[in-house]
Design a protein around this motif. Structure first.
Motif, PDB file in Angstrom:
ATOM      1  N   TYR A  11       0.754  -1.169  -0.009  1.00  0.00           N
ATOM      2  CA  TYR A  11       0.185  -0.025   0.001  1.00  0.00           C
ATOM      3  C   TYR A  11       1.017   1.237   0.055  1.00  0.00           C
ATOM      4  CZ  TYR A  11      -4.130  -2.950   0.611  1.00  0.00           C
ATOM      5  OH  TYR A  11      -5.174  -3.662   0.589  1.00  0.00           O
ATOM      6  N   ASN A  13       1.431   3.656   1.931  1.00  0.00           N
ATOM      7  CA  ASN A  13       2.054   3.718   3.252  1.00  0.00           C
ATOM      8  C   ASN A  13       3.105   2.726   3.472  1.00  0.00           C
ATOM      9  OD1 ASN A  13       0.632   1.575   3.868  1.00  0.00           O
ATOM     10  ND2 ASN A  13      -0.362   2.171   5.657  1.00  0.00           N
ATOM     11  N   VAL A  15       3.089  -0.468   3.621  1.00  0.00           N
ATOM     12  CA  VAL A  15       2.713  -1.703   4.129  1.00  0.00           C
ATOM     13  C   VAL A  15       2.676  -2.799   3.177  1.00  0.00           C
ATOM     14  CG1 VAL A  15       1.040  -2.877   5.325  1.00  0.00           C
ATOM     15  CG2 VAL A  15       1.444  -0.783   6.140  1.00  0.00           C
ATOM     16  N   ALA A  17       1.180  -5.948   2.032  1.00  0.00           N
ATOM     17  CA  ALA A  17      -0.133  -6.737   2.354  1.00  0.00           C
ATOM     18  C   ALA A  17       0.163  -8.204   1.849  1.00  0.00           C
ATOM     19  CB  ALA A  17      -1.248  -6.019   2.095  1.00  0.00           C
ATOM     20  N   PRO A  36      -4.368 -14.538  10.783  1.00  0.00           N
ATOM     21  CA  PRO A  36      -4.586 -13.438  11.678  1.00  0.00           C
ATOM     22  C   PRO A  36      -4.960 -12.261  11.261  1.00  0.00           C
ATOM     23  CG  PRO A  36      -2.203 -14.033  11.373  1.00  0.00           C
ATOM     24  CD  PRO A  36      -2.983 -14.960  10.778  1.00  0.00           C
ATOM     25  N   SER A  37      -5.409 -11.450  12.016  1.00  0.00           N
ATOM     26  CA  SER A  37      -5.904  -9.969  11.619  1.00  0.00           C
ATOM     27  C   SER A  37      -4.611  -9.436  10.770  1.00  0.00           C
ATOM     28  CB  SER A  37      -6.205  -9.181  12.811  1.00  0.00           C
ATOM     29  OG  SER A  37      -6.755  -7.986  12.275  1.00  0.00           O
ATOM     30  N   GLY A  38      -5.029  -8.401   9.815  1.00  0.00           N
ATOM     31  CA  GLY A  38      -3.850  -7.969   9.160  1.00  0.00           C
ATOM     32  C   GLY A  38      -2.687  -8.646   8.271  1.00  0.00           C
ATOM     33  N   ALA A  39      -3.314  -9.930   8.010  1.00  0.00           N
ATOM     34  CA  ALA A  39      -2.243 -10.978   7.180  1.00  0.00           C
ATOM     35  C   ALA A  39      -2.592 -10.912   5.802  1.00  0.00           C
ATOM     36  CB  ALA A  39      -2.880 -12.527   7.542  1.00  0.00           C
ATOM     37  N   GLY A  40      -3.487 -10.358   5.315  1.00  0.00           N
ATOM     38  CA  GLY A  40      -3.597 -10.054   3.939  1.00  0.00           C
ATOM     39  C   GLY A  40      -4.909 -10.669   3.380  1.00  0.00           C
ATOM     40  N   LYS A  41      -5.762 -10.867   4.091  1.00  0.00           N
ATOM     41  CA  LYS A  41      -7.003 -11.744   3.431  1.00  0.00           C
ATOM     42  C   LYS A  41      -8.018 -10.635   2.772  1.00  0.00           C
ATOM     43  CE  LYS A  41      -8.364 -13.138   7.734  1.00  0.00           C
ATOM     44  NZ  LYS A  41      -7.352 -12.317   8.310  1.00  0.00           N
ATOM     45  N   THR A  42      -8.046  -9.801   3.214  1.00  0.00           N
ATOM     46  CA  THR A  42      -9.330  -8.712   2.649  1.00  0.00           C
ATOM     47  C   THR A  42      -8.357  -8.233   1.383  1.00  0.00           C
ATOM     48  OG1 THR A  42      -9.984  -8.106   4.599  1.00  0.00           O
ATOM     49  CG2 THR A  42     -10.236  -6.504   2.800  1.00  0.00           C
ATOM     50  N   THR A  43      -6.925  -8.062   1.528  1.00  0.00           N
ATOM     51  CA  THR A  43      -6.396  -7.544   0.326  1.00  0.00           C
ATOM     52  C   THR A  43      -6.402  -8.532  -0.944  1.00  0.00           C
ATOM     53  OG1 THR A  43      -4.798  -6.333   1.788  1.00  0.00           O
ATOM     54  CG2 THR A  43      -4.184  -6.620  -0.614  1.00  0.00           C
TER      55      THR A  43
HETATM   56  P1  ADP Z   1      -6.772  -8.985   6.931  1.00  0.00           P
HETATM   57  O1  ADP Z   1      -7.903  -8.964   6.138  1.00  0.00           O
HETATM   58  O2  ADP Z   1      -5.941 -10.285   6.935  1.00  0.00           O
HETATM   59  O3  ADP Z   1      -6.812  -8.462   8.142  1.00  0.00           O
HETATM   60  P2  ADP Z   1      -5.678  -6.745   5.230  1.00  0.00           P
HETATM   61  O4  ADP Z   1      -5.685  -7.366   3.884  1.00  0.00           O
HETATM   62  O5  ADP Z   1      -7.063  -5.972   5.489  1.00  0.00           O
HETATM   63  O6  ADP Z   1      -5.550  -8.108   6.184  1.00  0.00           O
HETATM   64  O7  ADP Z   1      -4.597  -5.903   5.527  1.00  0.00           O
HETATM   65  C1  ADP Z   1      -3.176  -6.452   5.224  1.00  0.00           C
HETATM   66  C2  ADP Z   1      -2.137  -5.276   5.787  1.00  0.00           C
HETATM   67  O8  ADP Z   1      -2.216  -4.307   4.911  1.00  0.00           O
HETATM   68  C3  ADP Z   1      -2.426  -4.716   7.301  1.00  0.00           C
HETATM   69  O9  ADP Z   1      -1.212  -4.517   7.874  1.00  0.00           O
HETATM   70  C4  ADP Z   1      -3.287  -3.657   6.830  1.00  0.00           C
HETATM   71  O10 ADP Z   1      -3.041  -2.505   7.913  1.00  0.00           O
HETATM   72  C5  ADP Z   1      -2.797  -3.173   5.694  1.00  0.00           C
HETATM   73  N1  ADP Z   1      -3.656  -2.321   4.886  1.00  0.00           N
HETATM   74  C6  ADP Z   1      -4.946  -2.872   4.435  1.00  0.00           C
HETATM   75  N2  ADP Z   1      -5.557  -1.988   3.590  1.00  0.00           N
HETATM   76  C7  ADP Z   1      -4.589  -0.661   3.456  1.00  0.00           C
HETATM   77  C8  ADP Z   1      -5.055   0.351   2.867  1.00  0.00           C
HETATM   78  N3  ADP Z   1      -5.853   0.779   2.304  1.00  0.00           N
HETATM   79  N4  ADP Z   1      -3.825   1.182   3.074  1.00  0.00           N
HETATM   80  C9  ADP Z   1      -2.785   1.112   3.851  1.00  0.00           C
HETATM   81  N5  ADP Z   1      -2.367  -0.106   4.629  1.00  0.00           N
HETATM   82  C10 ADP Z   1      -3.642  -1.125   4.384  1.00  0.00           C
END
Ligand code: ADP
Length: 225
Positions: A11, A13, A15, A17, A36-43
């Motif tokens: 991303y 910033n 990070v 993902a 775990p939370s923050g692992a990259g699932k949503t991404t």
């Molecule tokens: P999960 O769904 O497993 O909780 P995410 O895919 O939401 O994980 O996030 C993976 C990493 O990317 C985390 O460190 C999160 O903080 C970061 N992240 C997710 N979306 C954004 C974004 N839009 N901008 C910056 N960092 C992001």
């Protein structure tokens, strides 16, 4: 059907993902995405329906690279994929019925078909009594089910659900999973990102585990651990 080839995503910033992800999802798969939370699932889910773009690697949907899709094909991709978002994304000023029927209106369906299909979708998720309510009049579990009805109403090839059990009590969670399982049995490919170990352990589906952006496990009939 869905293929990730060496996909990385960082991303703005800084990070990271996802890191060098290879993944193949076959038609009619039912796959739990855990980690775990923050692992990259949503991404990972966002890359499938092209809400985010990879910085390296390629994502394919039915052999078409999703990042290279132009408007009409992107529209088709979004039609083929029903998404249950973590934050539901319901239209606050539209009724339950309108939130679901709008999908069909956008697809240009006839009024009779819209009414039949939207009613059937809301029946399936057990919300036929609440069609005239607005999202703010619903519980978290009910809003979740509207989101599921909206995701499934256009008969997409794939349903992606991001933490669909997060706001729902255990009984409703099972109901939700039964619907997804039934849709999968009828041929829909289903990908569910979840923390719910009980569900994952009971259903014995394919389990893909992500940790710090990398796939660390891919089991055909897996468990949460
Ligand atoms: P999960 O769904 O497993 O909780 P995410 O895919 O939401 O994980 O996030 C993976 C990493 O990317 C985390 O460190 C999160 O903080 C970061 N992240 C997710 N979306 C954004 C974004 N839009 N901008 C910056 N960092 C992001």
């Amino acid at each position: 059907m869905i293929r990730f080839e060496g996909v990385s995503k960082t991303y703005g910033n800084g990070v990271r993902a996802l890191a060098d992800v290879d993944l193949e999802v076959h038609p009619k798969d039912f796959l739990f995405l855990i980690g775990p939370s923050g692992a990259g699932k949503t991404t990972l889910l966002k890359l499938i329906y092209c809400e985010e773009k990879p910085e390296a690697g390629k994502v394919f949907f039915e052999e078409k690279e999703v990042t290279s899709l132009k408007r009409p094909d992107l529209f088709k991709l979004r039609r083929d994929i029903g998404v249950v978002f973590q934050d539901f994304r319901l239209l606050p000023t539209a009724s339950v019925y309108e939130n679901v029927s709008l999908v069909l209106e956008v697809l240009g369906k006839a009024e009779k078909e819209i009414s039949e299909q939207a009613t059937a979708a809301l029946d399936l998720v057990g919300l036929s009594e609440k069609v005239d309510n607005f999202p703010w009049q619903l519980s978290g579990g009910e809003r979740q089910r509207v989101a599921l009805a909206r995701a499934l109403v256009g008969c997409p090839k794939v349903i992606l659900a991001d933490e669909p059990t997060a706001e729902v009590d255990p009984a409703l969670t099972w109901g939700l999973m039964e619907i997804l399982d039934e849709l999968n049995k009828r041929g829909t490919t289903v990908i569910v990102a979840t923390h719910d170990s009980e569900i994952v352990n009971s259903l014995k589906k394919r389990v893909v585990k992500i940790d710090r952006g990398r796939i660390i496990k891919d089991d055909k009939k897996g468990t949460y651990v």
